[in-house]
Design a protein around this motif. Structure first.
Motif, mmCIF file in Angstrom:
data_model
loop_
_atom_site.group_PDB
_atom_site.id
_atom_site.type_symbol
_atom_site.label_atom_id
_atom_site.label_comp_id
_atom_site.label_asym_id
_atom_site.label_seq_id
_atom_site.Cartn_x
_atom_site.Cartn_y
_atom_site.Cartn_z
ATOM 1 N N ASP A 98 -25.016 -13.405 14.420
ATOM 2 C CA ASP A 98 -25.879 -14.592 14.476
ATOM 3 C C ASP A 98 -25.088 -15.896 14.591
ATOM 4 N N LYS A 101 -26.423 -19.066 16.095
ATOM 5 C CA LYS A 101 -27.550 -19.801 15.493
ATOM 6 C C LYS A 101 -27.073 -21.191 15.068
ATOM 7 N N HIS A 124 -29.490 -16.892 20.826
ATOM 8 C CA HIS A 124 -28.168 -16.726 20.211
ATOM 9 C C HIS A 124 -27.406 -15.443 20.571
ATOM 10 N N HIS A 148 -27.605 -6.993 19.295
ATOM 11 C CA HIS A 148 -28.037 -6.838 17.896
ATOM 12 C C HIS A 148 -29.548 -7.078 17.703
ATOM 13 N N ASP A 168 -29.684 -5.852 10.360
ATOM 14 C CA ASP A 168 -30.302 -7.144 10.660
ATOM 15 C C ASP A 168 -31.813 -7.088 10.432
HETATM 16 FE FE LIG Z 1 -29.891 -12.549 15.454
#
Ligand SMILES: [Fe+2]
Length: 183
Positions: A98, A101, A124, A148, A168
């Protein structure tokens, strides 16, 4: 910046390969720079703009990391040769999935956090791969970032990427009203 980052995400020190560790740190610093953030913003940013939550970006990231590591340890212990997991690649990918982000999310006019125009245009997983390339990280790590999230369902994933993807969602789904049964 580097010291502040390592204080907030001490797990970065658990990547054993020095080149991979440095590349992962570099990737976070690049994301901070491009997203106009300090590492400490990770403790203030909500982990997602999609639901109301107090859980910070840093807390969620560290939780996903530890779920991944413990899952992989169990797989390496009990399924030794069947599904070997590269711990260092997994650790870098789990921490970085991530990372973009920090670019995708910015301060809203009301003082909260919201998706930036750039984040709306390029999600992202894509901008994260761009950062990982700039940081000179291996393709196995780029792959984890790329697949992901939901768009990654279109492609086969490596075992490391399967672990990160599920970890996740293990921490995300319970926050999503129509995906969780609470009573
Ligand atoms: Fe993500």
């Amino acid at each position: 910046m580097r010291e502040e980052l390592l204080k907030i995400i001490p797990e970065l020190n658990q990547i054993s390969d020095p080149e991979l560790r440095e590349g992962t740190i570099k990737c976070f610093l690049l994301a901070c720079e491009e997203g106009g953030k300090r590492p400490r913003d990770m403790t203030e940013m909500a982990f997602t703009a999609l639901v109301e939550t107090e859980v910070s970006f840093a807390d969620k990231l560290r939780c996903v990391y530890h779920i991944c590591v413990r899952t992989a340890e169990a797989m390496n212990e009990y399924m030794t040769d069947a599904i070997p997991v590269n711990m260092d690649i997994l650790k870098a990918g789990a921490l970085l999935c991530d990372v973009a982000k920090l670019i995708e999310v910015g301060r809203s006019a009301e003082g909260g956090w919201a998706k930036t125009r750039r984040g709306k245009l390029v999600r992202h997983p894509f901008s994260g791969v761009g950062l990982a390339m700039q940081a000179g990280l291996p393709e196995e790590v780029q792959h984890i970032i790329a697949v992901h999230a939901g768009e990654g369902d279109l492609f086969p994933r490596t075992p490391e990427a399967i672990i990160v993807h599920h970890a996740d969602f293990v921490v995300f789904d319970p926050f999503v009203k129509d995906r969780v049964l609470r009573d």
